[in-house]
Write a protein that holds these residues in place. Sequence first.
Motif, PDB file in Angstrom:
ATOM      1  N   ASP A  70       0.908  -1.270   0.014  1.00 27.30           N
ATOM      2  CA  ASP A  70       0.041   0.182  -0.187  1.00 27.30           C
ATOM      3  C   ASP A  70       0.816   1.289   0.191  1.00 27.30           C
ATOM      4  O   ASP A  70       1.706   1.443   0.881  1.00 27.30           O
ATOM      5  CB  ASP A  70      -0.700   0.002   1.278  1.00 27.30           C
ATOM      6  CG  ASP A  70      -1.905  -1.091   1.224  1.00 27.30           C
ATOM      7  OD1 ASP A  70      -2.315  -1.508  -0.067  1.00 27.30           O
ATOM      8  OD2 ASP A  70      -2.414  -1.332   2.340  1.00 27.30           O
ATOM      9  N   TRP A  71       0.775   1.872  -1.176  1.00 23.87           N
ATOM     10  CA  TRP A  71       1.949   3.127  -1.156  1.00 23.87           C
ATOM     11  C   TRP A  71       1.148   4.260  -0.488  1.00 23.87           C
ATOM     12  O   TRP A  71       0.072   4.427  -0.367  1.00 23.87           O
ATOM     13  CB  TRP A  71       1.808   3.536  -2.803  1.00 23.87           C
ATOM     14  CG  TRP A  71       3.195   3.875  -2.926  1.00 23.87           C
ATOM     15  CD1 TRP A  71       3.467   5.630  -3.455  1.00 23.87           C
ATOM     16  CD2 TRP A  71       4.574   3.666  -2.790  1.00 23.87           C
ATOM     17  NE1 TRP A  71       4.776   6.027  -3.556  1.00 23.87           N
ATOM     18  CE2 TRP A  71       5.353   4.924  -3.170  1.00 23.87           C
ATOM     19  CE3 TRP A  71       5.173   2.432  -2.430  1.00 23.87           C
ATOM     20  CZ2 TRP A  71       6.769   4.893  -3.068  1.00 23.87           C
ATOM     21  CZ3 TRP A  71       6.529   2.411  -2.258  1.00 23.87           C
ATOM     22  CH2 TRP A  71       7.182   3.715  -2.420  1.00 23.87           C
ATOM     23  N   VAL A  78      -5.298  12.072  -5.624  1.00 19.10           N
ATOM     24  CA  VAL A  78      -6.836  11.448  -5.376  1.00 19.10           C
ATOM     25  C   VAL A  78      -6.967  10.075  -5.434  1.00 19.10           C
ATOM     26  O   VAL A  78      -7.359   9.575  -4.639  1.00 19.10           O
ATOM     27  CB  VAL A  78      -7.623  11.959  -6.738  1.00 19.10           C
ATOM     28  CG1 VAL A  78      -9.064  11.454  -6.603  1.00 19.10           C
ATOM     29  CG2 VAL A  78      -7.690  13.808  -6.762  1.00 19.10           C
ATOM     30  N   CYS A  79      -6.281   9.520  -6.405  1.00 21.25           N
ATOM     31  CA  CYS A  79      -6.311   8.091  -6.542  1.00 21.25           C
ATOM     32  C   CYS A  79      -5.252   7.145  -5.894  1.00 21.25           C
ATOM     33  O   CYS A  79      -3.884   7.584  -5.822  1.00 21.25           O
ATOM     34  CB  CYS A  79      -6.160   7.733  -8.037  1.00 21.25           C
ATOM     35  SG  CYS A  79      -6.475   6.050  -8.584  1.00 21.25           S
ATOM     36  N   LYS A  80      -5.718   6.283  -4.903  1.00 24.45           N
ATOM     37  CA  LYS A  80      -4.918   5.360  -4.163  1.00 24.45           C
ATOM     38  C   LYS A  80      -4.101   4.327  -5.191  1.00 24.45           C
ATOM     39  O   LYS A  80      -4.789   3.959  -6.190  1.00 24.45           O
ATOM     40  CB  LYS A  80      -5.518   4.489  -3.082  1.00 24.45           C
ATOM     41  CG  LYS A  80      -6.159   5.311  -2.146  1.00 24.45           C
ATOM     42  CD  LYS A  80      -6.748   4.666  -1.157  1.00 24.45           C
ATOM     43  CE  LYS A  80      -7.205   5.362   0.121  1.00 24.45           C
ATOM     44  NZ  LYS A  80      -6.418   6.009   0.925  1.00 24.45           N
ATOM     45  N   ARG A 107       0.363   0.396  -9.726  1.00 26.60           N
ATOM     46  CA  ARG A 107      -0.959   0.253 -10.051  1.00 26.60           C
ATOM     47  C   ARG A 107      -2.077   0.916  -9.209  1.00 26.60           C
ATOM     48  O   ARG A 107      -1.648   1.204  -8.081  1.00 26.60           O
ATOM     49  CB  ARG A 107      -1.310  -1.017 -10.080  1.00 26.60           C
ATOM     50  CG  ARG A 107      -0.504  -2.217 -10.955  1.00 26.60           C
ATOM     51  CD  ARG A 107      -1.204  -3.661 -10.794  1.00 26.60           C
ATOM     52  NE  ARG A 107      -0.596  -4.414 -11.379  1.00 26.60           N
ATOM     53  CZ  ARG A 107      -0.404  -5.865 -11.240  1.00 26.60           C
ATOM     54  NH1 ARG A 107      -1.566  -6.304 -10.511  1.00 26.60           N
ATOM     55  NH2 ARG A 107       0.263  -6.667 -12.080  1.00 26.60           N
ATOM     56  N   THR A 108      -3.066   1.375 -10.035  1.00 32.12           N
ATOM     57  CA  THR A 108      -4.173   2.047  -9.137  1.00 32.12           C
ATOM     58  C   THR A 108      -4.761   1.129  -8.300  1.00 32.12           C
ATOM     59  O   THR A 108      -4.922  -0.116  -8.982  1.00 32.12           O
ATOM     60  CB  THR A 108      -5.154   2.872 -10.145  1.00 32.12           C
ATOM     61  OG1 THR A 108      -5.681   2.203 -10.987  1.00 32.12           O
ATOM     62  CG2 THR A 108      -4.238   3.994 -10.836  1.00 32.12           C
ATOM     63  N   LYS A 109      -5.522   1.369  -7.224  1.00 30.71           N
ATOM     64  CA  LYS A 109      -6.238   0.490  -6.625  1.00 30.71           C
ATOM     65  C   LYS A 109      -7.583   0.625  -6.947  1.00 30.71           C
ATOM     66  O   LYS A 109      -7.972   1.556  -7.052  1.00 30.71           O
ATOM     67  CB  LYS A 109      -6.049   0.752  -5.049  1.00 30.71           C
ATOM     68  CG  LYS A 109      -4.801   0.595  -4.317  1.00 30.71           C
ATOM     69  CD  LYS A 109      -4.739   0.848  -2.946  1.00 30.71           C
ATOM     70  CE  LYS A 109      -5.082  -0.355  -2.217  1.00 30.71           C
ATOM     71  NZ  LYS A 109      -5.017  -0.215  -0.597  1.00 30.71           N
ATOM     72  N   ARG A 110      -7.934  -0.638  -6.917  1.00 30.62           N
ATOM     73  CA  ARG A 110      -9.720  -0.719  -7.136  1.00 30.62           C
ATOM     74  C   ARG A 110     -10.311  -0.003  -6.347  1.00 30.62           C
ATOM     75  O   ARG A 110     -10.352  -0.109  -5.199  1.00 30.62           O
ATOM     76  CB  ARG A 110     -10.033  -2.158  -7.030  1.00 30.62           C
ATOM     77  CG  ARG A 110     -11.266  -2.696  -7.862  1.00 30.62           C
ATOM     78  CD  ARG A 110     -11.730  -3.959  -7.775  1.00 30.62           C
ATOM     79  NE  ARG A 110     -10.853  -4.464  -8.571  1.00 30.62           N
ATOM     80  CZ  ARG A 110     -10.168  -5.748  -8.496  1.00 30.62           C
ATOM     81  NH1 ARG A 110     -10.606  -6.675  -7.619  1.00 30.62           N
ATOM     82  NH2 ARG A 110      -9.540  -6.277  -9.336  1.00 30.62           N
ATOM     83  N   LEU A 111     -11.269   0.805  -6.648  1.00 28.35           N
ATOM     84  CA  LEU A 111     -12.339   1.425  -5.859  1.00 28.35           C
ATOM     85  C   LEU A 111     -13.252   0.488  -5.225  1.00 28.35           C
ATOM     86  O   LEU A 111     -13.712  -0.220  -5.948  1.00 28.35           O
ATOM     87  CB  LEU A 111     -13.017   2.724  -6.433  1.00 28.35           C
ATOM     88  CG  LEU A 111     -11.941   3.678  -6.919  1.00 28.35           C
ATOM     89  CD1 LEU A 111     -12.766   4.658  -7.920  1.00 28.35           C
ATOM     90  CD2 LEU A 111     -11.205   4.366  -5.902  1.00 28.35           C
ATOM     91  N   THR A 112     -13.629   0.755  -3.811  1.00 31.43           N
ATOM     92  CA  THR A 112     -14.487  -0.056  -3.303  1.00 31.43           C
ATOM     93  C   THR A 112     -15.965   0.711  -3.306  1.00 31.43           C
ATOM     94  O   THR A 112     -16.117   1.970  -3.253  1.00 31.43           O
ATOM     95  CB  THR A 112     -14.284  -0.262  -1.802  1.00 31.43           C
ATOM     96  OG1 THR A 112     -14.222   0.859  -1.241  1.00 31.43           O
ATOM     97  CG2 THR A 112     -12.983  -1.387  -1.966  1.00 31.43           C
ATOM     98  N   SER A 113     -17.149  -0.059  -3.579  1.00 35.07           N
ATOM     99  CA  SER A 113     -18.364   0.434  -3.756  1.00 35.07           C
ATOM    100  C   SER A 113     -18.848   1.035  -2.392  1.00 35.07           C
ATOM    101  O   SER A 113     -18.599   0.370  -1.281  1.00 35.07           O
ATOM    102  CB  SER A 113     -19.403  -0.756  -4.140  1.00 35.07           C
ATOM    103  OG  SER A 113     -20.762  -0.214  -4.194  1.00 35.07           O
TER     104      SER A 113
END
Length: 115
Positions: A70-71, A78-80, A107-113
């Motif tokens: 986890d960076w 904005v984007c993790k 890589r960008t992390k997947r957004l959670t709903s």
Amino acid sequence: MSGLSPVIHQIMERRSRVRFPLQLDMYYRPAERERNLAIEGKTINLSSAGLLFHSSALPGLGDKVEITVDWPLNLNAVCKIKLVVRGQVIRVTENSAAIKVVTYEFRTKRLTSPR
């Protein structure tokens, strides 16, 4: 440099890259088996050539692993993002493992709903 001569200092420091002391949350997976298995850990230090981490369950010497870190910074604020490292275990102690990095990428992390 310390008070050591350049030759002695070079012999003592075998690493080819500078290691950064970063304690970041991470998990690793065996690269070749049980891909759904993810084991949590924490980095101790890392560079573009190697990564040292500790975990309650460590891989075996010679194992190929994929590590996801986890960076701490976001892309465009904005984007993790996460650092994905693939490599081979070159040293295992009682509570840590050292990985020789073969490849790495951000890589960008997947957004959670929000539901």
